[in-house]
Design a protein around this motif. Structure first.
Motif, PDB file in Angstrom:
ATOM      1  N   ARG A  77       1.171   3.501   6.355  1.00 59.55           N
ATOM      2  CA  ARG A  77       1.820   4.284   5.294  1.00 59.55           C
ATOM      3  C   ARG A  77       1.753   3.531   3.969  1.00 59.55           C
ATOM      4  O   ARG A  77       1.427   4.101   2.933  1.00 59.55           O
ATOM      5  CB  ARG A  77       3.278   4.576   5.656  1.00 59.55           C
ATOM      6  CG  ARG A  77       3.452   5.740   6.599  1.00 59.55           C
ATOM      7  CD  ARG A  77       4.904   6.201   6.669  1.00 59.55           C
ATOM      8  NE  ARG A  77       5.842   5.139   6.972  1.00 59.55           N
ATOM      9  CZ  ARG A  77       6.235   4.804   8.198  1.00 59.55           C
ATOM     10  NH1 ARG A  77       5.765   5.457   9.244  1.00 59.55           N
ATOM     11  NH2 ARG A  77       7.089   3.821   8.380  1.00 59.55           N
ATOM     12  N   CYS A 101      -0.183   4.725   0.597  1.00 60.91           N
ATOM     13  CA  CYS A 101       0.562   4.836  -0.656  1.00 60.91           C
ATOM     14  C   CYS A 101      -0.104   4.001  -1.751  1.00 60.91           C
ATOM     15  O   CYS A 101      -0.285   4.465  -2.881  1.00 60.91           O
ATOM     16  CB  CYS A 101       2.000   4.385  -0.426  1.00 60.91           C
ATOM     17  SG  CYS A 101       3.040   4.527  -1.885  1.00 60.91           S
ATOM     18  N   GLN A 110      -1.821   5.374  -5.141  1.00 56.43           N
ATOM     19  CA  GLN A 110      -1.429   4.897  -6.471  1.00 56.43           C
ATOM     20  C   GLN A 110      -2.645   4.401  -7.243  1.00 56.43           C
ATOM     21  O   GLN A 110      -2.775   4.664  -8.438  1.00 56.43           O
ATOM     22  CB  GLN A 110      -0.407   3.763  -6.355  1.00 56.43           C
ATOM     23  CG  GLN A 110       0.956   4.211  -5.939  1.00 56.43           C
ATOM     24  CD  GLN A 110       1.887   3.027  -5.699  1.00 56.43           C
ATOM     25  OE1 GLN A 110       1.520   1.881  -5.938  1.00 56.43           O
ATOM     26  NE2 GLN A 110       3.091   3.311  -5.229  1.00 56.43           N
TER      27      GLN A 110
END
Length: 150
Positions: free
Chosen positions: A73, A77, A81
């Protein structure tokens, strides 16, 4: 009457005693029973030890699965980004600084990955429970990739 040796020779040369016959002396039977009891106790002790070890490995495996999910995860992420760039409230970052930060982050993630693979190797060498076929194949592939890297 005849002696014991003559009877033994006549019975096909078999020895009298506790081996498969009920003619053994009470002392021989008691010794055999004690041997069986000791063997049984040792087998039970080994089984309990194996079960305890397996339970500990299952707990460790569950912990590692959770850590693996968390890292995946986090990885998704971070890549999201990096792809989307800074948010509307953040000024655009210097590309050189951003690249350096991403390189440092990649290094940290690679080190975590190497440590996790080393741990999995140790678990596998210790005879830990086997993963399912898909996970086992994935692990083999990861271990092979890591061995091929300098």
């Amino acid at each position: 009457g005849r002696g014991g040796a003559a009877e033994a020779a006549e019975a096909g040369g078999r020895q009298q005693g506790w081996r498969g016959e009920s003619r053994g002396s009470p002392q021989q039977l008691a010794e055999r029973y004690a041997d069986l009891a000791a063997s049984h106790s040792e087998a039970l002790r080994q089984r309990e030890e194996r079960e305890w070890h397996n339970a500990r490995l299952r707990q460790e495996n569950a912990r590692l699965r959770l850590e693996n999910r968390r890292l995946r995860r986090e990885n998704r992420c971070l890549f999201r980004q990096a792809l989307l760039g800074p948010g509307p409230d953040k000024p655009p970052a210097d590309p050189g600084e951003e690249a350096e930060a991403l390189r440092a982050q990649l290094g940290r993630l690679q080190e975590k990955h190497r440590r996790a693979l080393r741990h999995l190797r140790r678990c596998r060498a210790a005879g830990g429970p086997q993963a399912s076929g898909a996970e086992d194949g994935e692990l083999d592939e990861l271990l092979l990739e890591e061995d091929e890297q300098p």
